[in-house]
Design an enzyme around this catalytic site. Structure first.
Site, short mmCIF file in Angstrom:
data_model
loop_
_atom_site.label_atom_id
_atom_site.label_comp_id
_atom_site.label_asym_id
_atom_site.label_seq_id
_atom_site.Cartn_x
_atom_site.Cartn_y
_atom_site.Cartn_z
N LYS A 161 69.36 -44.34 -35.12
CA LYS A 161 70.43 -44.96 -34.33
C LYS A 161 70.97 -43.95 -33.32
O LYS A 161 71.16 -42.78 -33.65
CB LYS A 161 71.57 -45.43 -35.24
CG LYS A 161 72.66 -46.19 -34.48
CD LYS A 161 73.71 -46.76 -35.43
CE LYS A 161 74.72 -45.72 -35.84
NZ LYS A 161 75.76 -46.27 -36.72
N LYS A 163 73.98 -43.14 -30.20
CA LYS A 163 75.24 -43.49 -29.55
C LYS A 163 74.96 -43.74 -28.07
O LYS A 163 74.32 -42.92 -27.41
CB LYS A 163 76.24 -42.35 -29.69
CG LYS A 163 76.55 -41.96 -31.12
CD LYS A 163 77.31 -43.05 -31.85
CE LYS A 163 77.74 -42.57 -33.23
NZ LYS A 163 78.50 -43.59 -33.97
N ASP A 192 74.72 -47.83 -30.81
CA ASP A 192 76.13 -47.97 -31.17
C ASP A 192 77.00 -47.67 -29.95
O ASP A 192 76.95 -46.56 -29.40
CB ASP A 192 76.44 -46.99 -32.30
CG ASP A 192 77.86 -47.12 -32.84
OD1 ASP A 192 78.63 -47.94 -32.31
OD2 ASP A 192 78.20 -46.38 -33.78
N ASN A 194 80.37 -47.92 -30.04
CA ASN A 194 81.70 -47.45 -30.48
C ASN A 194 82.84 -48.16 -29.75
O ASN A 194 83.81 -47.53 -29.28
CB ASN A 194 81.83 -45.94 -30.35
CG ASN A 194 81.05 -45.19 -31.40
OD1 ASN A 194 80.04 -44.56 -31.10
ND2 ASN A 194 81.49 -45.25 -32.65
N GLU A 218 75.55 -52.13 -32.12
CA GLU A 218 76.75 -51.96 -32.93
C GLU A 218 78.02 -51.86 -32.08
O GLU A 218 78.07 -51.11 -31.11
CB GLU A 218 76.58 -50.69 -33.77
CG GLU A 218 77.61 -50.46 -34.83
CD GLU A 218 77.24 -49.26 -35.70
OE1 GLU A 218 78.16 -48.56 -36.15
OE2 GLU A 218 76.03 -49.02 -35.90
N GLU A 244 82.38 -51.31 -39.68
CA GLU A 244 82.80 -49.98 -40.14
C GLU A 244 84.29 -49.74 -39.94
O GLU A 244 84.88 -48.88 -40.59
CB GLU A 244 82.02 -48.88 -39.43
CG GLU A 244 82.34 -48.71 -37.96
CD GLU A 244 81.65 -47.52 -37.32
OE1 GLU A 244 82.34 -46.53 -37.06
OE2 GLU A 244 80.44 -47.58 -37.10
N ASP A 267 82.48 -49.68 -44.41
CA ASP A 267 82.74 -48.26 -44.61
C ASP A 267 83.35 -48.14 -46.01
O ASP A 267 84.38 -48.75 -46.30
CB ASP A 267 83.72 -47.79 -43.54
CG ASP A 267 84.15 -46.35 -43.71
OD1 ASP A 267 84.88 -46.07 -44.69
OD2 ASP A 267 83.80 -45.50 -42.87
N HIS A 294 78.15 -47.52 -43.68
CA HIS A 294 78.69 -46.53 -42.75
C HIS A 294 79.15 -45.31 -43.54
O HIS A 294 80.03 -45.40 -44.39
CB HIS A 294 79.86 -47.12 -41.96
CG HIS A 294 80.48 -46.15 -41.00
ND1 HIS A 294 81.73 -45.60 -41.18
CD2 HIS A 294 80.00 -45.62 -39.84
CE1 HIS A 294 82.02 -44.79 -40.17
NE2 HIS A 294 80.98 -44.77 -39.36
N GLU A 314 73.17 -45.75 -43.68
CA GLU A 314 73.39 -44.72 -42.67
C GLU A 314 73.40 -43.35 -43.37
O GLU A 314 74.23 -43.11 -44.24
CB GLU A 314 74.71 -44.93 -41.94
CG GLU A 314 74.96 -43.84 -40.90
CD GLU A 314 76.17 -44.09 -40.04
OE1 GLU A 314 76.04 -44.02 -38.81
OE2 GLU A 314 77.25 -44.36 -40.60
#
Length: 357
Positions: A161, A163, A192, A194, A218, A244, A267, A294, A314
């Site tokens: 994965k 970012k 991801d 975020n 994500e 998460e 999470d 997560h 993860e």
């Protein structure tokens, strides 16, 4: 078995490699280490990840206020966690309080499993299933992301994965395509954002990513915009991932009620520990929703191994410097052989080097 005492420590563990995201850079791991002691000499360990060093002191003080309320209670994680959640229902199970409650719950389950000489997944009762971990690449640009992804693939990870959330879509596509070249066609790729995009930005970018073969995208938008996640999926058919940043089973129920049912990633800290996870896994099974994780790889590897609709684990090594036996991976899958408790046994001697006073 009675809960008799506690050991709570604040530490800052240096990251081997700073973890970059579209929202900022994580350079150190600020942790609260929790050890719950019983009258039979059994200890259970839990970890609270504080995200930012500035939060260490208030979360440490919160844990020091909450844990003594369990002294002399019978060790019963579901009851103990429900008691604490009820005690602080006016504050709620979000934010610092939710983080502390999740860490305590993991420590309680660790103690219970260790008292029986078993692993957590054995205590939960189901025959464990194979669990696939994926590795992480930060917000490292085209060259750094490709090199990081290639290294993870060489190490045997079946998924990687990255970012993303770059200023231009062109750069974003180049990052993903160079990563694909680096890992080959058989390794799963996830990305991801975020929560860095507006709805319209997300819609535009997801349309451009639809042919990149991504396993999931994500948190492209704010995590609690449940209705917008449903609308975004309907309008783009993108494989969205979220969860998460949702708190306790209540947030997950709200997401399901809104129609977010494709995939989730609780999470373990924010979802109220093992107790919260098991409730969420039951909800997800009814919806046929894939459940990934997560952080907290040691604990989540076992939780996923008994989760009916389990997806991906993860994997991060951020907590390894203070854990005696970090999670092992063998032939691309988690190796749970010989694990006792949740798998988190704090190395207090090692942790003393990172302690913050």
């Amino acid at each position: 078995m009675k809960i008799t005492d506690f050991d709570i420590r604040a530490v800052e563990v240096s990251m081997t490699v700073p973890h970059k995201t579209a929202a900022g850079v994580i350079e150190v791991c600020p942790l609260i280490l929790i050890s719950v002691e019983t009258d039979q000499g059994v200890r259970g360990n839990g970890i609270v990840f504080c995200y930012m060093s500035a939060f260490l002191k208030p979360i440490f003080e919160t844990a020091n206020h909450v844990l003594p309320l369990l002294r002399d209670q019978t060790l019963d994680p579901k009851f103990n966690t429900a008691f604490l959640a009820g005690r602080f229902k006016l504050v709620g199970t979000q934010g610092f309080m939710g983080m502390v409650l999740g860490g305590i719950d993991m420590a309680l389950w660790d103690a219970l499993a260790r008292s029986k000489g078993s692993a957590l997944h054995q205590l939960l009762g189901d025959a464990p299933k194979p669990v696939k971990p994926y590795g992480n690449v930060g917000y490292d640009g085209v060259k750094g992301s490709a090199e990081g992804a290639g290294l993870l693939a060489q190490q045997g990870f079946l998924g990687v994965k990255a970012k993303i959330g770059y200023p231009s879509m062109e750069e974003e596509l180049e990052v993903i395509r160079e990563m694909r070249k680096a890992v080959g066609p058989d390794v799963a790729l996830m990305v991801d954002y975020n929560q860095s995009l507006t709805f319209e930005e997300a819609k535009t970018r997801l349309e451009m990513l639809k042919d990149e073969g991504l396993t999931w995208v994500e948190e492209p938008i704010y995590s609690h915009d449940f209705s917008d996640y449903v609308r975004l999926h309907k309008e783009t058919n993108a494989p969205l991932q979220a969860g998460e940043n949702w708190w306790a089973p209540a947030d997950f129920q709200s997401a399901f009620d809104a129609g977010v049912v494709e995939r989730i990633m609780p999470d373990a800290q924010k979802c109220l520990g093992v107790t919260g996870w098991t409730r969420i896994a039951e909800m997800a099974a009814k919806q046929n929703t894939e459940v990934s994780s997560h952080l907290w790889p040691e604990v989540c590897a076992q939780l996923l191994s008994v989760t009916p609709s389990a997806g991906w684990l993860e994997y991060v090594d951020w907590f390894n410097p203070v854990i005696k036996e970090p999670l092992k991976i063998k032939n691309g899958f988690v190796d749970l052989e010989g694990v006792v408790g949740t798998g988190i046994e704090i190395d207090f001697e090692a942790a003393s080097r990172f302690e913050v006073r």
